[in-house]
Design an enzyme around this catalytic site. Sequence first.
Site, short mmCIF file in Angstrom:
data_model
loop_
_atom_site.label_atom_id
_atom_site.label_comp_id
_atom_site.label_asym_id
_atom_site.label_seq_id
_atom_site.Cartn_x
_atom_site.Cartn_y
_atom_site.Cartn_z
N SER A 142 -1.53 -3.54 -2.21
CA SER A 142 -2.82 -3.08 -1.70
C SER A 142 -3.93 -2.96 -2.74
CB SER A 142 -2.65 -1.73 -0.99
OG SER A 142 -2.23 -0.73 -1.89
N LYS A 174 -5.52 7.23 1.71
CA LYS A 174 -6.29 6.63 0.61
C LYS A 174 -7.74 7.07 0.62
CE LYS A 174 -3.22 2.76 -0.19
NZ LYS A 174 -3.04 1.31 -0.32
#
Length: 357
Positions: free
Chosen positions: A250, A295
Amino acid sequence: MLASTLMLIALLCAGVFIPVPYAEMTPGPTVNTLGEHDGEPVLQVTGRKTYPADGHLNMTTVRVTRADYKMNLVEAVYGWLAHDNKVVPHDTLYPNGKTEEESSQETAEEFSQSQESAKVAALRALDIPVQSWVVVSTVVKGSPAQGRLHAGDVIKAVDGTAVKQPADVAKLVTRHRPGQDVVFTIVPAKEQAAAEKANRAAAKTEKVTITTEASDDAGEKRAVVGISAGTDHTFPFTIDIKLADVGGPSAGLMFALGIYDKLTPGNLTGGAFVAGTGTIDDEGKVGPIGGIEMKIVGASGKGARYFLTPADNCAAAARDTPKGLTLVKVGSIGDALDALADIRAGKTAGLPRCAAR
């Protein structure tokens, strides 16, 4: 009253001691790709002119409980109610009984691949040529290919048909019926490595004939040889990414932007605190990731004001956006560069923003 008290105590004990099949995700550290981590630059470029890069282009992470961690009911309920935690089924993080070691190995490989794709995407966005080859990534133990093909072998052709993409290999092999022969034209890994070291094209090729076998898929069987194909690259200069104890794919987008920033004059962010996430492929396409809610919480807590968000994660991220954080929708490195140009210029009203469905 005594009976009720005893029942309550029994329920609390059950909640504490009875394990439930769940795992927990929490916000992890954020790291500025333009800065240092553990005393050394995250991105190091050798053999090419670089430029000072100020500001923040932070990649974000998620912490997860270990594969062998036994969550109890009380912890699960607390996680469901907490804003900064997310409780998910254990199999979501560790499918098919995957061990901690197996998961760590897999995420390490994904992280390594994401670094390569980030380099390719950044250089291609700068019109810097990158040489690419289709290679044998892995060979399955006990398969027909074991001992015949090796990781790192360059696949030039299958049955005389040139191979341009990793997907071409499977397509050409599955044209056969199980038990038929398939001919690979390869450059052996050692020859390729020697050629790259000498800065020359590999001249030696070999033809390797392998008898296919039936796949173990349910339903109709395909012809397979027991390899997975991937892409390898040769870069015109050295780019090192120094970041330990991080896994998964990611961080690809933020690595690519950090590399782009270091190779161009000026600052991509204009001094703004930008964080983000997203996988990236060699062509610069940004893909979705897991744990987006964690996140954005982690990035906001560190002071981020803009968050580059994969288009496919936008709806989930926008359901509970931290105050003061703008979610910017991106589908490619080009989208991200355009958004950063608007942020630098102060034209933030027109940014493509994420919206909840």
